[in-house]
Motif scaffolding. Structure first.
Motif, PDB file in Angstrom:
ATOM      1  N   UNK A  21       0.848  -1.193   0.000  1.00  0.00           N
ATOM      2  CA  UNK A  21       0.000   0.000   0.000  1.00  0.00           C
ATOM      3  C   UNK A  21       0.882   1.241   0.000  1.00  0.00           C
ATOM      4  N   UNK A  22       0.350   2.310  -0.553  1.00  0.00           N
ATOM      5  CA  UNK A  22       1.043   3.597  -0.498  1.00  0.00           C
ATOM      6  C   UNK A  22       0.403   4.399   0.621  1.00  0.00           C
ATOM      7  N   UNK A  23       1.226   4.942   1.499  1.00  0.00           N
ATOM      8  CA  UNK A  23       0.728   5.778   2.589  1.00  0.00           C
ATOM      9  C   UNK A  23       1.214   7.200   2.382  1.00  0.00           C
TER      10      UNK A  23
ATOM     11  N   UNK B  48       2.587  15.801   2.733  1.00  0.00           N
ATOM     12  CA  UNK B  48       2.459  15.109   1.460  1.00  0.00           C
ATOM     13  C   UNK B  48       3.510  14.039   1.201  1.00  0.00           C
ATOM     14  N   UNK B  49       4.357  13.731   2.181  1.00  0.00           N
ATOM     15  CA  UNK B  49       5.378  12.685   2.037  1.00  0.00           C
ATOM     16  C   UNK B  49       4.684  11.347   1.799  1.00  0.00           C
ATOM     17  N   UNK B  50       5.144  10.568   0.788  1.00  0.00           N
ATOM     18  CA  UNK B  50       4.560   9.263   0.512  1.00  0.00           C
ATOM     19  C   UNK B  50       5.591   8.168   0.733  1.00  0.00           C
ATOM     20  N   UNK B  51       5.088   6.963   0.996  1.00  0.00           N
ATOM     21  CA  UNK B  51       5.946   5.822   1.276  1.00  0.00           C
ATOM     22  C   UNK B  51       5.156   4.557   0.955  1.00  0.00           C
ATOM     23  N   UNK B  52       5.833   3.483   0.548  1.00  0.00           N
ATOM     24  CA  UNK B  52       5.182   2.207   0.292  1.00  0.00           C
ATOM     25  C   UNK B  52       5.553   1.238   1.411  1.00  0.00           C
ATOM     26  N   UNK B  53       4.530   0.614   1.996  1.00  0.00           N
ATOM     27  CA  UNK B  53       4.756  -0.387   3.041  1.00  0.00           C
ATOM     28  C   UNK B  53       3.941  -1.628   2.688  1.00  0.00           C
ATOM     29  N   UNK B  54       4.179  -2.708   3.403  1.00  0.00           N
ATOM     30  CA  UNK B  54       3.446  -3.953   3.207  1.00  0.00           C
ATOM     31  C   UNK B  54       2.669  -4.281   4.464  1.00  0.00           C
TER      32      UNK B  54
ATOM     33  N   UNK C  40       4.102  -4.697   8.380  1.00  0.00           N
ATOM     34  CA  UNK C  40       4.612  -3.451   8.953  1.00  0.00           C
ATOM     35  C   UNK C  40       3.475  -2.666   9.598  1.00  0.00           C
ATOM     36  N   UNK C  41       3.781  -1.974  10.664  1.00  0.00           N
ATOM     37  CA  UNK C  41       2.805  -1.095  11.307  1.00  0.00           C
ATOM     38  C   UNK C  41       2.744   0.223  10.548  1.00  0.00           C
ATOM     39  N   UNK C  42       1.652   0.955  10.757  1.00  0.00           N
ATOM     40  CA  UNK C  42       1.507   2.256  10.122  1.00  0.00           C
ATOM     41  C   UNK C  42       2.501   3.229  10.764  1.00  0.00           C
ATOM     42  N   UNK C  43       3.503   3.696  10.007  1.00  0.00           N
ATOM     43  CA  UNK C  43       4.537   4.562  10.593  1.00  0.00           C
ATOM     44  C   UNK C  43       4.096   6.009  10.718  1.00  0.00           C
TER      45      UNK C  43
ATOM     46  N   UNK D   3       3.794  12.890  12.265  1.00  0.00           N
ATOM     47  CA  UNK D   3       2.340  12.737  12.268  1.00  0.00           C
ATOM     48  C   UNK D   3       2.023  11.349  11.709  1.00  0.00           C
ATOM     49  N   UNK D   4       1.019  10.668  12.250  1.00  0.00           N
ATOM     50  CA  UNK D   4       0.628   9.342  11.759  1.00  0.00           C
ATOM     51  C   UNK D   4       0.189   9.439  10.299  1.00  0.00           C
ATOM     52  N   UNK D   5       0.736   8.570   9.454  1.00  0.00           N
ATOM     53  CA  UNK D   5       0.421   8.583   8.028  1.00  0.00           C
ATOM     54  C   UNK D   5      -0.851   7.775   7.771  1.00  0.00           C
ATOM     55  N   UNK D   6      -1.532   8.040   6.640  1.00  0.00           N
ATOM     56  CA  UNK D   6      -2.782   7.374   6.295  1.00  0.00           C
ATOM     57  C   UNK D   6      -2.633   6.665   4.950  1.00  0.00           C
ATOM     58  N   UNK D   7      -3.520   5.701   4.692  1.00  0.00           N
ATOM     59  CA  UNK D   7      -3.477   4.960   3.431  1.00  0.00           C
ATOM     60  C   UNK D   7      -3.916   5.872   2.298  1.00  0.00           C
ATOM     61  N   UNK D   8      -3.087   5.928   1.254  1.00  0.00           N
ATOM     62  CA  UNK D   8      -3.391   6.733   0.087  1.00  0.00           C
ATOM     63  C   UNK D   8      -3.923   5.873  -1.057  1.00  0.00           C
TER      64      UNK D   8
END
Length: 50
Positions: free
Chosen positions: A8-10, A16-22, A26-29, A36-41
């Motif tokens: 997923x892309x968060x 507006x910083x984006x990151x890909x996690x699995x 992985x926990x929501x970083x 600030x807690x990132x959200x699913x994009x």
């Protein structure tokens, strides 16, 4: 059938910083810039056609 690890892309809503996690591996970083807690994009489970 879906795989166990979903890519997923968060995104940080503040800067507006984006990151890909699995998920669920992985926990929501938090954003490295804003702390600030990132959200699913976007769910990255299928290819895109242009």
């Amino acid at each position: 059938m879906r795989d166990k690890n979903e890519p997923i892309e968060i995104k940080c809503l503040k800067c507006g910083h984006t990151q890909i996690i699995y998920l669920p591996d992985e926990d929501m970083p938090k954003c490295p810039d804003c702390n600030v807690r990132m959200v699913i994009s976007e769910l990255l489970d299928e290819g895109k056609s242009y």
